[in-house]
Design a protein around this motif. Structure first.
Motif, mmCIF file in Angstrom:
data_model
loop_
_atom_site.group_PDB
_atom_site.id
_atom_site.type_symbol
_atom_site.label_atom_id
_atom_site.label_comp_id
_atom_site.label_asym_id
_atom_site.label_seq_id
_atom_site.Cartn_x
_atom_site.Cartn_y
_atom_site.Cartn_z
ATOM 1 N N LYS A 296 37.857 19.813 41.667
ATOM 2 C CA LYS A 296 39.024 20.331 42.388
ATOM 3 C C LYS A 296 39.956 21.120 41.470
ATOM 4 C CE LYS A 296 43.133 18.918 44.999
ATOM 5 N NZ LYS A 296 42.994 19.943 46.057
ATOM 6 N N HIS A 297 40.106 20.660 40.220
ATOM 7 C CA HIS A 297 41.182 21.192 39.391
ATOM 8 C C HIS A 297 40.745 22.109 38.255
ATOM 9 C CE1 HIS A 297 44.042 18.574 41.407
ATOM 10 N NE2 HIS A 297 43.268 17.535 41.169
ATOM 11 N N LYS A 303 44.779 29.829 34.489
ATOM 12 C CA LYS A 303 44.959 29.912 35.944
ATOM 13 C C LYS A 303 45.145 28.532 36.588
ATOM 14 C CE LYS A 303 43.883 34.404 35.908
ATOM 15 N NZ LYS A 303 43.508 34.605 34.501
ATOM 16 N N THR A 305 46.717 25.226 37.981
ATOM 17 C CA THR A 305 48.032 24.816 38.467
ATOM 18 C C THR A 305 48.266 23.324 38.248
ATOM 19 O OG1 THR A 305 47.111 24.470 40.687
ATOM 20 C CG2 THR A 305 48.072 26.635 40.214
ATOM 21 N N SER A 385 33.884 30.088 43.148
ATOM 22 C CA SER A 385 33.925 29.925 44.598
ATOM 23 C C SER A 385 34.349 31.242 45.249
ATOM 24 C CB SER A 385 34.922 28.823 44.975
ATOM 25 O OG SER A 385 35.113 28.775 46.378
ATOM 26 N N ASP A 387 35.790 31.086 48.119
ATOM 27 C CA ASP A 387 36.930 30.637 48.912
ATOM 28 C C ASP A 387 38.201 30.986 48.134
ATOM 29 O OD1 ASP A 387 38.985 29.326 50.208
ATOM 30 O OD2 ASP A 387 38.048 27.341 50.157
ATOM 31 N N SER A 388 38.988 31.886 48.646
ATOM 32 C CA SER A 388 40.156 32.381 47.912
ATOM 33 C C SER A 388 41.193 31.298 47.650
ATOM 34 C CB SER A 388 40.808 33.534 48.690
ATOM 35 O OG SER A 388 41.249 33.091 49.969
ATOM 36 N N HIS A 389 41.130 30.183 48.377
ATOM 37 C CA HIS A 389 42.101 29.100 48.196
ATOM 38 C C HIS A 389 41.638 28.069 47.162
ATOM 39 C CE1 HIS A 389 44.367 30.621 51.594
ATOM 40 N NE2 HIS A 389 43.272 30.602 52.338
ATOM 41 N N HIS A 390 40.408 28.175 46.695
ATOM 42 C CA HIS A 390 39.887 27.214 45.724
ATOM 43 C C HIS A 390 40.458 27.508 44.342
ATOM 44 C CE1 HIS A 390 37.009 24.903 43.308
ATOM 45 N NE2 HIS A 390 36.651 24.286 44.435
ATOM 46 N N GLN A 391 40.707 26.444 43.575
ATOM 47 C CA GLN A 391 41.234 26.616 42.215
ATOM 48 C C GLN A 391 40.327 27.525 41.384
ATOM 49 O OE1 GLN A 391 44.139 26.014 40.055
ATOM 50 N NE2 GLN A 391 43.799 23.824 39.972
ATOM 51 N N ALA A 393 38.421 29.967 42.372
ATOM 52 C CA ALA A 393 38.066 31.153 43.160
ATOM 53 C C ALA A 393 37.746 32.327 42.246
ATOM 54 C CB ALA A 393 39.205 31.517 44.097
#
Length: 522
Positions: A296-297, A303, A305, A385, A387-391, A393
């Motif tokens: 996830k992180h 980059k 967060t 990824s 998926d533009s919302h993935h950490q 991405a």
């Protein structure tokens, strides 16, 4: 058996490469020189796992201080989620030019030599060049891995861009067989140019032109500007305190933090019996939670967060440990407080030690070999990824989640030594098991590596080796783990360890029985 020595030691997965590193030590080189020479040789001697187009990471203990080097490369500046989808992909492809990021290995060799080396850089690559020109016989595990890759590639890599891979690694239409001699003249020529230019040609010269030119020809994104802007990065290693020892890893974008997350949870337990089902159950549960957090992180450190200090805090470890019960769980990521790889280890008589790892990813990597160069390119971008919302991405100029991780162990501010376990997502799992075997169960390096392993795959699915204790496997199944016995051990990692006795300076090393590994000592 564990190997002991006093003046120097090199441990890696290929016997001829280990001997090269030992010879460099005998010639007056230090542990860094030995690591560079061994790494360059492994691109020739174990091309199934790495190449001149690899990435690399290193932990270097020198002058009583630990240094970290991140030699992974960024994605091309021009790549984007939209550009990849426009080429007809719903997810990042595994093979071809699209997942190729800027290779870092040649830059790592040059940077390590410039900063800490003692012998001339060209001297360090000379043995690798000689083996590429003269050839060498294929060893058993290497031959098996080569054949597996060929069988996979011949049915899937059918485009024109892959022709150079087959010309290089399957001359005359077949891969080399065990015991057969194999030569790599293009590889030798390229290594010679890297040696003579201290890797400048690879990033800002003739080789860069060849790489970028072929990428353009086959619709890749990587350019001469991407290569020219590359520099390996010195980074501050990260660690956790595990029972009085500090276990060190490279910070993200590497996945070493996953091993540290797992150990941080497990230090809250006491393990008296190495054969207890509770030991295995808690290890597996902690690793699942650590991995799901990592996925996830982890991304390019610039980059991220999520703060590393938050992930590795005792507060977060206690919170995650509280999720471990008597039954197998399906892991979910938490919310922390804000705040196909080669491995080698070297040590010299002055106390310097290196933990070094280098990889193309998924064996031969992208399936791309740059024509006339022998440069086999990694496919590290495959982990991005769309998926533009993935950490993690995909974006231009970004480093992806990276599986390869070197490890290092210290105690009381003194080096114990380097360790590593190769093998994709098995690596942090191998690190955790090897460290616990060493610290909790007092196993010597060889025994710590030889102990039967488990591997978390997904959700509640666990693979165990063929010689994993049946009674433990059955007991784990009763706790809800979905246990599958893997028919072969190679997917459970291929590691090496060198420990130094702080009182005598005597070195002791172990290398995997799961590979063609060897320890060359002096």
């Amino acid at each position: 058996m564990t190997t002991f020595a006093k003046k120097g030691m090199v441990a890696t997965s290929q016997p001829l490469a280990a001997e090269i590193g030992r010879d460099i030590l005998k010639q007056g080189g230090n542990a860094v020189d030995a690591a560079i020479a061994t790494a360059a040789a492994l691109t020739v001697l174990e091309p199934t796992s790495n190449g001149m187009g690899s990435d690399a990471f290193a932990l270097v203990w020198i002058n009583n201080k630990l240094h970290g080097l991140n030699a992974s490369g960024k994605s091309p500046q021009s790549i984007s989620i939209e550009a990849v989808k426009a080429k007809g992909h719903d997810e990042m492809p595994t093979y071809g030019w699209i997942p190729v990021t800027v290779p870092g290995a040649p830059g790592a060799w040059a940077k390590l030599s410039e900063t800490f080396g003692r012998l001339p850089f060209a001297d360090l690559l000379a043995p690798a060049i000689r083996y590429a020109e003269e050839g060498y016989p294929i060893s058993p595990i290497l031959g098996d891995m080569w054949n597996r890759a060929y069988r996979r590639f011949k049915d899937t890599l059918t485009g024109a861009e892959y022709a150079n891979w087959f010309n290089t690694f399957a001359p005359n239409g077949l891969p080399p067989q065990i015991g057969q001699m194999w030569r790599a003249p293009d590889h030798a020529q390229t290594l010679r140019e890297i040696a003579e230019t201290k890797a400048e040609s690879f990033y800002r010269g003739k080789l860069a032109e060849q790489i970028a030119g072929e990428a353009s020809r086959y619709g890749g994104f990587i350019t001469q500007a991407d290569l020219a802007s590359y520099q390996p990065e010195w980074v501050d290693p990260i660690s956790v305190n595990y029972r009085g020892y500090k276990v060190w890893e490279i910070p993200p974008n590497g996945q070493g933090i996953v091993a540290l997350l797992g150990l941080n949870m497990l230090k809250g337990y006491t393990f008296d019996n190495p054969s207890s089902v509770e030991r295995y159950h808690k290890q597996i549960e902690a690793m699942k939670l650590a991995f799901i957090d990592g996925k996830k992180h982890i991304t390019d450190l610039d980059k991220m967060t999520t703060h590393i200090d938050g992930l590795l805090s005792d507060t977060y470890a206690i919170e995650r440990r509280g999720l471990i019960g008597e039954e197998a769980l399906t892991p979910e990521p938490g919310t922390p407080p804000q705040g196909g790889t080669v491995y080698l280890a070297t040590a010299d008589q002055e106390g310097n030690m290196v933990s070094f790892i280098q990889s193309n990813y998924m064996g031969f990597g992208s399936g791309i070999v740059v024509e006339g160069t022998g440069i086999s390119l990694q496919n590290r971008g495959a982990d991005f990824s769309l998926d533009s919302h993935h950490q993690n991405a995909l974006a231009g100029g970004k480093k992806s989640y990276h599986t390869i991780i070197p490890g290092f162990l210290t105690k009381d501010n003194q080096a114990v030594g380097p360790f590593g376990v190769m093998g994709g997502y098995m690596q942090p799992q191998g690190h955790l098991q090897v460290i616990m075997n060493t610290i909790d169960f007092n196993l010597n390096p060889q025994a710590a590596l030889d102990a039967p392993r488990w591997q978390w795959i997904e959700e509640k699915k666990i693979h165990v080796e063929p010689h994993f204790p049946t009674d433990i496997a059955q007991a784990l199944a009763r706790k809800g783990h979905q246990i599958e016995v893997a028919l072969e051990s190679i997917s459970f990692g291929r590691g090496q360890i060198i420990w130094r006795d702080p009182k005598t300076g005597v070195l002791q090393g172990g290398t995997e029985s799961r590979t063609d590994g060897h320890i060359a000592s002096w």
